[in-house]
Motif scaffolding. Sequence first.
Motif, PDB file in Angstrom:
ATOM      1  N   ARG B 186      15.362   4.710 -10.407  1.00  8.22           N
ATOM      2  CA  ARG B 186      16.498   5.291 -11.055  1.00  8.22           C
ATOM      3  C   ARG B 186      17.536   5.799 -10.098  1.00  8.22           C
ATOM      4  O   ARG B 186      18.699   5.889 -10.080  1.00  8.22           O
ATOM      5  CB  ARG B 186      16.025   6.390 -11.896  1.00  8.22           C
ATOM      6  CG  ARG B 186      15.646   5.966 -13.227  1.00  8.22           C
ATOM      7  CD  ARG B 186      15.401   7.225 -14.196  1.00  8.22           C
ATOM      8  NE  ARG B 186      14.904   6.838 -15.509  1.00  8.22           N
ATOM      9  CZ  ARG B 186      13.856   7.157 -16.102  1.00  8.22           C
ATOM     10  NH1 ARG B 186      13.065   8.315 -15.450  1.00  8.22           N
ATOM     11  NH2 ARG B 186      13.372   6.785 -17.223  1.00  8.22           N
ATOM     12  N   ASN B 187      17.183   6.119  -8.685  1.00  9.80           N
ATOM     13  CA  ASN B 187      17.724   6.763  -7.778  1.00  9.80           C
ATOM     14  C   ASN B 187      18.877   5.459  -7.411  1.00  9.80           C
ATOM     15  O   ASN B 187      20.149   5.694  -7.180  1.00  9.80           O
ATOM     16  CB  ASN B 187      16.937   7.265  -6.468  1.00  9.80           C
ATOM     17  CG  ASN B 187      16.713   8.813  -6.869  1.00  9.80           C
ATOM     18  OD1 ASN B 187      17.797   9.464  -7.281  1.00  9.80           O
ATOM     19  ND2 ASN B 187      15.536   9.020  -6.857  1.00  9.80           N
ATOM     20  N   LEU B 189      19.478   2.911  -8.999  1.00 10.51           N
ATOM     21  CA  LEU B 189      20.258   2.512 -10.153  1.00 10.51           C
ATOM     22  C   LEU B 189      21.455   3.541 -10.355  1.00 10.51           C
ATOM     23  O   LEU B 189      22.589   3.000 -10.908  1.00 10.51           O
ATOM     24  CB  LEU B 189      19.250   2.507 -11.385  1.00 10.51           C
ATOM     25  CG  LEU B 189      18.457   1.418 -11.687  1.00 10.51           C
ATOM     26  CD1 LEU B 189      17.477   1.404 -12.834  1.00 10.51           C
ATOM     27  CD2 LEU B 189      19.211   0.090 -11.729  1.00 10.51           C
ATOM     28  N   ASN B 190      21.068   4.757 -10.387  1.00 10.95           N
ATOM     29  CA  ASN B 190      22.289   5.879 -10.005  1.00 10.95           C
ATOM     30  C   ASN B 190      23.388   5.498  -9.316  1.00 10.95           C
ATOM     31  O   ASN B 190      24.368   5.553  -9.800  1.00 10.95           O
ATOM     32  CB  ASN B 190      21.578   6.897  -9.879  1.00 10.95           C
ATOM     33  CG  ASN B 190      22.757   8.225  -9.967  1.00 10.95           C
ATOM     34  OD1 ASN B 190      23.073   8.427 -10.955  1.00 10.95           O
ATOM     35  ND2 ASN B 190      22.719   8.823  -8.833  1.00 10.95           N
ATOM     36  N   VAL B 191      22.892   5.014  -8.049  1.00  7.85           N
ATOM     37  CA  VAL B 191      24.041   4.847  -7.175  1.00  7.85           C
ATOM     38  C   VAL B 191      24.849   3.344  -7.664  1.00  7.85           C
ATOM     39  O   VAL B 191      26.121   3.600  -7.680  1.00  7.85           O
ATOM     40  CB  VAL B 191      23.612   4.470  -5.708  1.00  7.85           C
ATOM     41  CG1 VAL B 191      24.882   4.121  -4.650  1.00  7.85           C
ATOM     42  CG2 VAL B 191      22.865   5.669  -5.347  1.00  7.85           C
ATOM     43  N   VAL B 192      24.206   2.575  -8.198  1.00 10.33           N
ATOM     44  CA  VAL B 192      24.776   1.450  -8.717  1.00 10.33           C
ATOM     45  C   VAL B 192      25.800   1.629  -9.753  1.00 10.33           C
ATOM     46  O   VAL B 192      26.783   1.144  -9.927  1.00 10.33           O
ATOM     47  CB  VAL B 192      23.838   0.232  -9.109  1.00 10.33           C
ATOM     48  CG1 VAL B 192      24.319  -0.768  -9.843  1.00 10.33           C
ATOM     49  CG2 VAL B 192      22.876  -0.339  -7.931  1.00 10.33           C
ATOM     50  N   ARG B 193      25.407   2.532 -10.848  1.00 11.27           N
ATOM     51  CA  ARG B 193      26.106   3.113 -11.903  1.00 11.27           C
ATOM     52  C   ARG B 193      27.198   3.548 -11.673  1.00 11.27           C
ATOM     53  O   ARG B 193      28.265   3.316 -12.107  1.00 11.27           O
ATOM     54  CB  ARG B 193      25.039   3.686 -12.792  1.00 11.27           C
ATOM     55  CG  ARG B 193      26.030   3.814 -14.249  1.00 11.27           C
ATOM     56  CD  ARG B 193      24.898   4.516 -15.260  1.00 11.27           C
ATOM     57  NE  ARG B 193      24.851   4.055 -16.556  1.00 11.27           N
ATOM     58  CZ  ARG B 193      24.149   4.574 -17.440  1.00 11.27           C
ATOM     59  NH1 ARG B 193      23.454   5.550 -17.282  1.00 11.27           N
ATOM     60  NH2 ARG B 193      24.482   4.070 -18.870  1.00 11.27           N
ATOM     61  N   THR B 194      27.168   4.482 -10.778  1.00 11.51           N
ATOM     62  CA  THR B 194      28.329   5.280 -10.286  1.00 11.51           C
ATOM     63  C   THR B 194      29.205   4.635  -9.568  1.00 11.51           C
ATOM     64  O   THR B 194      30.503   4.673  -9.589  1.00 11.51           O
ATOM     65  CB  THR B 194      28.033   6.738  -9.697  1.00 11.51           C
ATOM     66  OG1 THR B 194      26.924   6.338  -8.591  1.00 11.51           O
ATOM     67  CG2 THR B 194      27.101   7.778 -10.417  1.00 11.51           C
ATOM     68  N   SER B 195      28.652   3.561  -8.676  1.00  8.31           N
ATOM     69  CA  SER B 195      29.787   2.785  -8.046  1.00  8.31           C
ATOM     70  C   SER B 195      30.550   1.995  -8.974  1.00  8.31           C
ATOM     71  O   SER B 195      31.673   1.760  -8.861  1.00  8.31           O
ATOM     72  CB  SER B 195      28.902   1.693  -7.052  1.00  8.31           C
ATOM     73  OG  SER B 195      28.946   2.583  -5.891  1.00  8.31           O
ATOM     74  N   HIS B 213      32.268   0.279  -2.159  1.00 10.73           N
ATOM     75  CA  HIS B 213      31.357   0.312  -3.364  1.00 10.73           C
ATOM     76  C   HIS B 213      30.594  -0.943  -3.610  1.00 10.73           C
ATOM     77  O   HIS B 213      29.282  -0.807  -4.001  1.00 10.73           O
ATOM     78  CB  HIS B 213      32.270   0.761  -4.416  1.00 10.73           C
ATOM     79  CG  HIS B 213      32.431   2.284  -4.290  1.00 10.73           C
ATOM     80  ND1 HIS B 213      31.548   3.485  -4.817  1.00 10.73           N
ATOM     81  CD2 HIS B 213      33.477   3.081  -3.876  1.00 10.73           C
ATOM     82  CE1 HIS B 213      32.089   4.637  -4.619  1.00 10.73           C
ATOM     83  NE2 HIS B 213      33.131   4.492  -3.854  1.00 10.73           N
ATOM     84  N   ARG B 216      27.832  -0.997  -1.222  1.00 10.31           N
ATOM     85  CA  ARG B 216      26.709  -0.134  -1.835  1.00 10.31           C
ATOM     86  C   ARG B 216      26.082  -0.397  -2.838  1.00 10.31           C
ATOM     87  O   ARG B 216      24.817  -0.433  -2.914  1.00 10.31           O
ATOM     88  CB  ARG B 216      27.669   1.385  -2.001  1.00 10.31           C
ATOM     89  CG  ARG B 216      26.752   2.506  -2.022  1.00 10.31           C
ATOM     90  CD  ARG B 216      27.431   3.656  -2.306  1.00 10.31           C
ATOM     91  NE  ARG B 216      28.267   4.082  -0.819  1.00 10.31           N
ATOM     92  CZ  ARG B 216      29.228   4.816  -0.913  1.00 10.31           C
ATOM     93  NH1 ARG B 216      29.893   5.462  -1.883  1.00 10.31           N
ATOM     94  NH2 ARG B 216      29.712   4.944   0.144  1.00 10.31           N
ATOM     95  N   GLN B 220      21.861  -1.148  -2.564  1.00 11.46           N
ATOM     96  CA  GLN B 220      21.125  -0.474  -3.563  1.00 11.46           C
ATOM     97  C   GLN B 220      20.234  -1.412  -4.481  1.00 11.46           C
ATOM     98  O   GLN B 220      19.108  -1.009  -4.787  1.00 11.46           O
ATOM     99  CB  GLN B 220      21.849   0.595  -4.644  1.00 11.46           C
ATOM    100  CG  GLN B 220      22.566   1.676  -3.713  1.00 11.46           C
ATOM    101  CD  GLN B 220      21.523   2.688  -3.077  1.00 11.46           C
ATOM    102  OE1 GLN B 220      20.488   3.130  -3.657  1.00 11.46           O
ATOM    103  NE2 GLN B 220      21.848   3.287  -2.084  1.00 11.46           N
TER     104      GLN B 220
END
Lengths: 132, 392
Positions: B186-187, B189-195, B213, B216, B220
């Motif tokens: 999830r960490n 994935l969190n960066v992927v989703r926020t990017s 981004h 990034r 990730q």
Amino acid sequence: MTNAARAILVVDDELEACHNLADIFSDLGYRVEIATSAESALALAQHAPFDIALLDLMLPTADGIALFESLKTLQPNIKGYVLTAYPQHTRVVSAQAAGVTNVLAKPIDIGKLLVILAGPNPPSHESSSCAS
Amino acid sequence: MSSSPTYLRFLDLRRYVDWCDDDAQRLRVLGDALAPSLPALIDDFYAEIQRHEGTLRVITGGAAQIERLKASLRVWIQELFHGPHDEAYVQRRWRVGQRHVEIGLEQVFTSMALARMRANINQAITGLDCPINERIAMMTSLNKALDLDLALIEDAYQAAYHERQQRIERLATMGHIAGGIAHELRNPLNVVRTSSYYLLNARNATPEKTREHLQRIDQQVGIADSVITALSSFARLPLPEMKPFDVAECVRETLENAALPPTVTVDVSLPADLPLAHGDRHQLTIVFANLIRNAVEAMPNGGLLRVVAQSSGQQHIEVGVEDCGVGIAADQLQRILEPFFSTKPRGLGLGLSLVKAILDRQQGLLHVTSTPGQGSKFCIRLLAATERGKAT
């Protein structure tokens, strides 16, 4: 009151996660500062006021909930939001008692986070402008 | 027709207590003689059961269930006396033990209930109108039959209980593993989703930011993939390719690739006359990389990392990786080699269990000492290639 008046402190030991939230909220007009540890977050909070703290739950030396309690002693009006990749963690249940406004699961839904930040707990200066 | 392992075990236990046809015959006589006393024996059995919380709480069906249980007990006693003590008989006793685990009845109550039943039947035997030696022989046969029944029930109870405990442990481990994997995935994935959010919604994204981004997201995805790779390499660690190799060279390469932070000072002692080791160089690189990474992570504010290799007799080479970091508490020290146990906020907790698994397969050893607040030392012992090297 615009977002430009609001300041966000983002704390996550993963630098990329901090950068992303900083980019998103800066683009929306917030002032954003980032920290990758509880110690550096507290150091920032000693020098600048923040309206909102977005805190990762699992930090190297403290957890986000304990950090929020420390931040509250420095800035009593700060609102805390805990972000976690581990929403089943036993610590999450103590978030509400610590005064954390909300706990959000990673990967974060930014659209949902923005709705949560907008209400039902708007910052006090916005409440007063609505009331007048 | 071949007999089941349970029945063969029963036959073996029967030999143990010297069960013979005379015993079976005596029980048949006893069964007929005690027929009038049976209802009182059964009533006593269930009256006692209802006086104990441990037994009463498993009887959830009230008086109707007690009546059904009494009827079953009547059949059970008839079978005990009259047989046949065949495979089906054994399976029915076995089923009693399994059932007790299912309903949560502790085994001690079965032992006590049968002890009470035994005492009452023995009491009834003393009142029979036959010579005393005949009565003693009846008691002996009865005791053999009851002990055999109890052994079968206990055996089944233990097997079923053990199986149930293993199932519970397996589920707990799976939950633990699933939680660890979820966290590690999830960490990124969190960066992927926020990017992605930024790329889709930013009002003032510069070309540089857009590129940053996208890079990034790519990075990730790599991190998430490495989590899966770590899991599958742990689950399917290949057999080691044992060959002579230069430990010093392997340690030096690992240190060069470790990208140590500038706050960490390294003190390396790799004697020139160190013999070749006998092991899988590639897998031992994973061992050194894990130990060095742990040492560095144990010193968030930097410090001294010591890596010392030396001969240990003619047969072994020892390599110590020592930090002056946070150390490991005694209760955690016992668990650090367990898969999916971690003292860090990030990571699957597979590093040291992988180290242990690799060393185990290469006849290597790992020894850990640690003092909280002062640091830890991980010492590994490898086979020296002196003799084997010449032979191959």
